[in-house]
Enzyme design. Sequence first.
Site, PDB file in Angstrom:
ATOM      1  N   GLY A   1      82.660   5.012  39.748  1.00 33.45           N
ATOM      2  CA  GLY A   1      81.624   4.000  39.932  1.00 33.45           C
ATOM      3  C   GLY A   1      81.124   4.030  41.356  1.00 33.45           C
ATOM      4  O   GLY A   1      79.939   4.030  41.628  1.00 33.45           O
ATOM      5  N   ALA A   2      82.088   4.064  42.290  1.00 34.86           N
ATOM      6  CA  ALA A   2      81.751   4.072  43.712  1.00 34.86           C
ATOM      7  C   ALA A   2      82.996   4.472  44.496  1.00 34.86           C
ATOM      8  O   ALA A   2      84.087   4.517  43.944  1.00 34.86           O
ATOM      9  CB  ALA A   2      81.274   2.697  44.157  1.00 34.86           C
ATOM     10  N   MET A   3      82.808   4.762  45.792  1.00 34.00           N
ATOM     11  CA  MET A   3      83.940   5.178  46.619  1.00 34.00           C
ATOM     12  C   MET A   3      83.863   4.506  47.973  1.00 34.00           C
ATOM     13  O   MET A   3      82.823   4.533  48.636  1.00 34.00           O
ATOM     14  CB  MET A   3      83.919   6.713  46.767  1.00 34.00           C
ATOM     15  CG  MET A   3      84.985   7.269  47.695  1.00 34.00           C
ATOM     16  SD  MET A   3      86.669   6.940  47.085  1.00 34.00           S
ATOM     17  CE  MET A   3      87.552   6.803  48.636  1.00 34.00           C
ATOM     18  N   GLU A   4      85.016   3.950  48.386  1.00 34.95           N
ATOM     19  CA  GLU A   4      85.064   3.048  49.538  1.00 34.95           C
ATOM     20  C   GLU A   4      85.174   3.756  50.882  1.00 34.95           C
ATOM     21  O   GLU A   4      85.899   3.297  51.767  1.00 34.95           O
ATOM     22  CB  GLU A   4      86.244   2.086  49.375  1.00 34.95           C
ATOM     23  CG  GLU A   4      87.634   2.729  49.455  1.00 34.95           C
ATOM     24  CD  GLU A   4      88.234   3.124  48.125  1.00 34.95           C
ATOM     25  OE1 GLU A   4      87.464   3.373  47.169  1.00 34.95           O
ATOM     26  OE2 GLU A   4      89.478   3.202  48.024  1.00 34.95           O
ATOM     27  N   ASN A   5      84.451   4.866  51.091  1.00 33.10           N
ATOM     28  CA  ASN A   5      84.468   5.505  52.401  1.00 33.10           C
ATOM     29  C   ASN A   5      84.089   4.479  53.463  1.00 33.10           C
ATOM     30  O   ASN A   5      83.106   3.756  53.300  1.00 33.10           O
ATOM     31  CB  ASN A   5      83.460   6.653  52.444  1.00 33.10           C
ATOM     32  CG  ASN A   5      83.530   7.520  51.215  1.00 33.10           C
ATOM     33  OD1 ASN A   5      84.548   8.120  50.937  1.00 33.10           O
ATOM     34  ND2 ASN A   5      82.452   7.560  50.444  1.00 33.10           N
TER      35      ASN A   5
ATOM     36  N   GLU B   1      84.131  -2.448  46.555  1.00 32.19           N
ATOM     37  CA  GLU B   1      84.176  -1.439  47.620  1.00 32.19           C
ATOM     38  C   GLU B   1      84.300  -2.097  48.990  1.00 32.19           C
ATOM     39  O   GLU B   1      85.011  -1.609  49.868  1.00 32.19           O
ATOM     40  CB  GLU B   1      82.935  -0.547  47.565  1.00 32.19           C
ATOM     41  CG  GLU B   1      82.727   0.164  46.225  1.00 32.19           C
ATOM     42  CD  GLU B   1      83.958   0.867  45.694  1.00 32.19           C
ATOM     43  OE1 GLU B   1      84.737   1.430  46.497  1.00 32.19           O
ATOM     44  OE2 GLU B   1      84.175   0.843  44.462  1.00 32.19           O
TER      45      GLU B   1
ATOM     46  N   GLU C   1      93.878  -0.427  44.371  1.00 34.70           N
ATOM     47  CA  GLU C   1      92.801  -0.653  43.390  1.00 34.70           C
ATOM     48  C   GLU C   1      92.909  -2.014  42.722  1.00 34.70           C
ATOM     49  O   GLU C   1      91.904  -2.672  42.460  1.00 34.70           O
ATOM     50  CB  GLU C   1      92.818   0.455  42.334  1.00 34.70           C
ATOM     51  CG  GLU C   1      92.403   1.810  42.881  1.00 34.70           C
ATOM     52  CD  GLU C   1      91.067   1.763  43.617  1.00 34.70           C
ATOM     53  OE1 GLU C   1      90.280   0.813  43.428  1.00 34.70           O
ATOM     54  OE2 GLU C   1      90.805   2.668  44.418  1.00 34.70           O
TER      55      GLU C   1
HETATM   56 ZN   LIG Z   1      88.584   0.860  44.351  1.00 36.57          ZN
END
Ligand SMILES: [Zn+2]
Length: 848
Positions: free
Chosen positions: A267-271, A304, A326
């Site tokens: 879905g998304a990535m928390e960079n 995120e 998570e």
């Molecule tokens: Zn996550």
Amino acid sequence: MTESRYRLPRHVVPHRYDLTIEPDLERATFTGRVDIAITIEEATDEIVLNALELEFGEIALTNARGQTRSVTVTFEKEEERARLVLADEAAPGDWSLSIAFEGILNDKLRGFYRSTFIDNEGNERAIATTQFEATDARRAFPCWDEPDFKAVFAITLVVDADLLAVSNNRQIDRQPAGNGKVAVRYADTMKMSTYLVAFVVGPLEATDPVDVDGIPLRVVHAPGKGHLTGFALEAGAHFLHWLADYYAIPYPGDKMDFIAIPDFSFGAMENLGAVTFRENAVLVDPQVARQVELERVSSVIAHELAHMWFGDLVTMKWWNGIWLNEAFATFMEMLASDSFRPEWKTWLEFAPSRGYALDTDALATTRPVEFDVDAPDEADQMFDSLTYQKGSALLRMLQQFLGEETFRRGVGDYLRAHEHGNTETHDLWAALEQASGQPVGAMMNSWIFQGGFPEVEISHSPDGDGLLVEQRRFGYLPQVAGGEWHVPLVVRISDGATEETTTAIVGATPEEVRAHGPVEWAVANAGGNGFFRVRYTPELMDGLVARLDQLDPLERYTLLDDSWAQVKAGRVDSGTYLDLASRYQGETEAAVWGLLAGTLDRLHRIVQPERRPAFEGWVRGLIEPAAERLGWVPEEGEDDLTRKLRGTLLRALGTTGKQGHAREQARRIVDRLLESPESVDPDVAVAAVYITASAGTEADYQRFSEKYQHATDPQAEDRFMYSLAEFPQPGLAEETFTMTLDGRIRTSNGPMVVGRLLAGETNGDLAWELIKINWDRLLELFPPMILKRAVETIWTRHNRADDVRAFLATHEVPHGDKAIAQALERLDVAEGLAKRESNRLSAYLNRS
Ligand SMILES: [Zn+2]
């Protein structure tokens, strides 16, 4: 603990990476150079670090005194490492390791990869972007790719001058680099893990920044999509501010970009500072998006951003801790969303997700939330509903038990104590124990380190002035047994006149919860936040059913959901369930109706074909009054969840209920929708699209397919894409399947579309045949993480159970053995349900 072959030796520690990367978007390659400041802790003649699918050029090891060591490299492909052998031993102290390298921009959605989109002139344009979690930073540059080797990253991107380049921190320098290129340098990051590094380069645009307490927030997107960014900016600004306040710690980065990537596997990535998203998780037009789509964008953003502290600032030591990372972000996503739009009733809307986790966790093939992780790909198996939904539901249960303020204080203490460091699960429990004085560790360990969950049995105590509480493991199949939990129970008890709420931690032995007088009725999962099922004696159950209007929405939801679970377990028959369902006719919550609609659709597939019309009549009888109350057109000033409820009711009426009027009306609305999307309420529009598709013609299919391929916002693209899986004609199902193979449906969506086809009532069996025939192609095309999404719906083919079992016994999904085992057990449950209930349903319909 034995040293794993996948763990790097600890005698060399990196502190800082000066990394320069130059992607070539045309040739799909990149070159780079990294200077890593390391400390050699003990004299050594070798350095081992991670590298995969990279070729090394010049390598140098030097120290401040000008000493150098010549280096030879060997790659250990299986372990994804490079072993650097030094000609002479290097003494302890600070050294600099320089490596020139090159690699390919792959199309596998991991590491440093290539994504494409079609621009306004119809040309294909390429983006180079990263996705490193869990262990793919090593595909982009040589590094110590383990979460507790935290270091500072000083990144420079050398790119064509007309491209936009983004990394974790703010741009601090931009210099010509020859050949029409520029070298863009970014500020040093905080000390952080390699999996959080990001860089994105492409013909992209960025919105003007919004200032959030001094932090500039932008959305980066493909050209022409700027009008879809407003909602993300509004939600992002709210969450960034709210989270800093909740944690009582300032945001740890120096800017925030939300980057919409056309091809993205998660879905998304928390960079840190450069969050990457699937387009539909961040770009949205609130005028044409329906409620659930706005909720999704809002919750993904909240999730995120919650990670910026919990995950990025404080990070798990090793991948066994990914669940907490998570689970916590998912929990915070709900809490934060609740503050953003209280009217969206986030915790009630979370109930279906928790239900899915309970459903998985009721299987013998479930797993403990936390388990030992050795090889990197074992961590991949943690990205499932047990980590996200069960984990966050457990945190919600804990938060409600400890009290919201106490919980928040404990979390803040934990983050402050460990900032820029790494932790294990027990560190959080210790902080919460400190804050609350409750035995948090002992309680939570019983939920984290064993799979499954209990069913809590409630009966009157012998004298009537209390309740007897017992627990046993809940499962659908008899082989699910064993285990005990410290159950934090919140009970609401009434003597008919007054209510009291008590809490207790219920252990292995039956417990009595005392009341002040005779118990007339009681809710054993008061508030509905417990991660367990409740089974009441018939008398207590009757007491609740008679007072549905005195229950909270979430309590009504769990009462119904627990009963449905008992049907699947074979302890309650479907007729009893339908009797209960009929008591919900006056229900007003979208989430509860969503559960009713879903379970009725399941039963519709089970009922004997000749009794289907009778069942459809029963469904209409239940839904019509509620649907008629709302009508097809929203009233002025109507709240968001009522609009959502209307969509749910109409869709169920037109699909499962096959109501003629709904079908005609849907068709008229679709005609209008295709002309002018803004003229129809989004939730009604989506219901109309699916109703029409479910009884659609070839001409409808062509119209929807056209609309999908030329959609101007990701939500319209999604709804028309998924609707293509709903048409009853076998030829059209086959066409949709083909679209997932030939690129007309993106790789990142293909498995979900295949999953929809497989779950289809009319063409599911055909889809299964197509999957078998095209198995090798599917494996080649889809990354394993998302291919699993297709296989997960295999349980819907319980009518072909033997064939499914035989095929999957000899055909593996890489890293998908757990998902397949669970899908096969779900198949057993579905088969049992169908065998038991098919005749019973007919008998029930004959009676009613
Ligand atoms: Zn996550």
